[in-house]
Write an enzyme that holds these catalytic residues in place. Structure first.
Site, mmCIF file in Angstrom:
data_model
loop_
_atom_site.group_PDB
_atom_site.id
_atom_site.type_symbol
_atom_site.label_atom_id
_atom_site.label_comp_id
_atom_site.label_asym_id
_atom_site.label_seq_id
_atom_site.Cartn_x
_atom_site.Cartn_y
_atom_site.Cartn_z
ATOM 1 N N LYS A 87 79.804 82.659 -49.272
ATOM 2 C CA LYS A 87 78.984 81.509 -48.845
ATOM 3 C C LYS A 87 77.492 81.794 -48.983
ATOM 4 O O LYS A 87 76.978 82.748 -48.383
ATOM 5 C CB LYS A 87 79.330 81.157 -47.401
ATOM 6 N N CYS A 137 81.631 74.826 -46.707
ATOM 7 C CA CYS A 137 81.057 74.054 -45.601
ATOM 8 C C CYS A 137 79.585 73.683 -45.822
ATOM 9 O O CYS A 137 79.294 72.844 -46.654
ATOM 10 C CB CYS A 137 81.281 74.781 -44.276
ATOM 11 N N GLU A 143 87.598 76.882 -43.947
ATOM 12 C CA GLU A 143 86.735 78.059 -43.843
ATOM 13 C C GLU A 143 87.292 79.000 -42.758
ATOM 14 O O GLU A 143 87.804 78.533 -41.735
ATOM 15 C CB GLU A 143 85.343 77.539 -43.439
HETATM 16 C C1 ACM Z 1 79.484 75.179 -41.364
HETATM 17 O O1 ACM Z 1 78.913 75.551 -42.384
HETATM 18 N N1 ACM Z 1 80.550 75.823 -40.911
HETATM 19 C C2 ACM Z 1 79.036 73.986 -40.636
#
Ligand code: ACM
Length: 260
Positions: free
Chosen positions: A110, A143, A39
């Site tokens: 995201k 993530c 990420e």
């Molecule tokens: C995250 O979503 N970077 C823990």
């Protein structure tokens, strides 16, 4: 059978050019069909102001990071999934790009933002989406999407065989959870986590490494170290994700009763 991998490394905050250079070095001698990067892997993670987000986020696909990743994908003949900070007009997203040897394919933004990411980014405004890259159907999530089991479920119901999962993990639970997600959905998953520590604005985060490739049947094909920069590679027979029949009576998808 395909060769799938992750790049686990320690991006330096704000050093986009240096991080791209490091990614290219790590991939130089790799013969892979698909690779997942962490990420926010060219910007770094621990933003402390909107100004930093504005200066480091890039347009996709016209920004420098996507262009460079497209060149690497073309030269090395591999599919790359990588987490990037995205600028779209006056909005900013924690995104992941899919690039192939033929060029830019798409962006996932995201959906489930973690902690202070909510200060800097807008939540994803799109859907979980499938990319057919020829040898495999991939789905992308980032993530903290892991803690919502519907992320992998939706991708799997839409046909994903391999979940590509860029991460910047600070908690130790995700890797084991992803093994369960692969059991529940009979898919493969590559979690590409970063290493290192970011100390900025009086805060400090230690990233937990242990990138992994998990397979249907709750099999861990490969799990990396906590702190080393490395490329992990596993051979995946994607046929293992295509049959959802558990036994003569049970099918993981057809037996679901979500409306009760
Ligand atoms: C995250 O979503 N970077 C823990």
């Amino acid at each position: 059978v395909m060769r799938a991998g992750f790049v686990q490394f320690n991006p330096r905050f704000g050093d986009v050019e240096g991080n791209l250079q490091r990614i290219e070095e790590l991939l130089r001698n790799c013969n892979l069909d698909i690779v997942v990067l962490p990420e926010l892997c060219t910007s770094g993670y621990l933003f402390t102001s909107h100004g930093e987000v504005e200066s480091l986020a890039e347009e996709i696909p016209d920004g420098m990071s996507t262009k460079r990743l497209c060149r690497i994908a073309r030269e090395r003949r591999m599919v790359i999934v990588a987490g990037l900070a995205e600028r779209k007009g006056n909005l900013f997203f924690n995104s992941a790009v899919v690039v192939t040897p033929e060029g830019y394919r798409g962006t996932y933004r995201k959906i489930h933002l973690f902690y202070e990411e909510k200060l800097w980014f807008a939540p994803g405004d799109g859907e979980f989406q499938i990319y057919d890259v020829g040898f495999c159907k991939i789905g992308v999530m980032i993530c903290f999407d892991w803690i919502f089991p519907e992320s992998v479920r939706i991708l799997s119901l839409k046909g994903a065989e391999l979940i590509c999962h860029p991460a910047n993990l600070v908690l130790p639970f995700c890797q084991d959870a992803m093994v369960t997600r692969c059991l529940e959905n009979r898919v493969f998953a590559i979690t590409a986590n970063r290493t290192g520590v970011e100390k900025r604005g009086g805060k400090s985060l230690t990233f937990t490494g242990m990138s992994q490739i998990a397979a249907p049947g709750a099999v861990i094909l490969l799990r990396s170290t906590e702190d080393r920069e490395e490329v992990g590679v596993a051979e995946i027979d994607v046929d293992g994700a295509r049959n959802k029949q558990v036994n003569d009576f049970n099918n993981l998808f057809k037996d679901r009763r979500p409306f009760l």
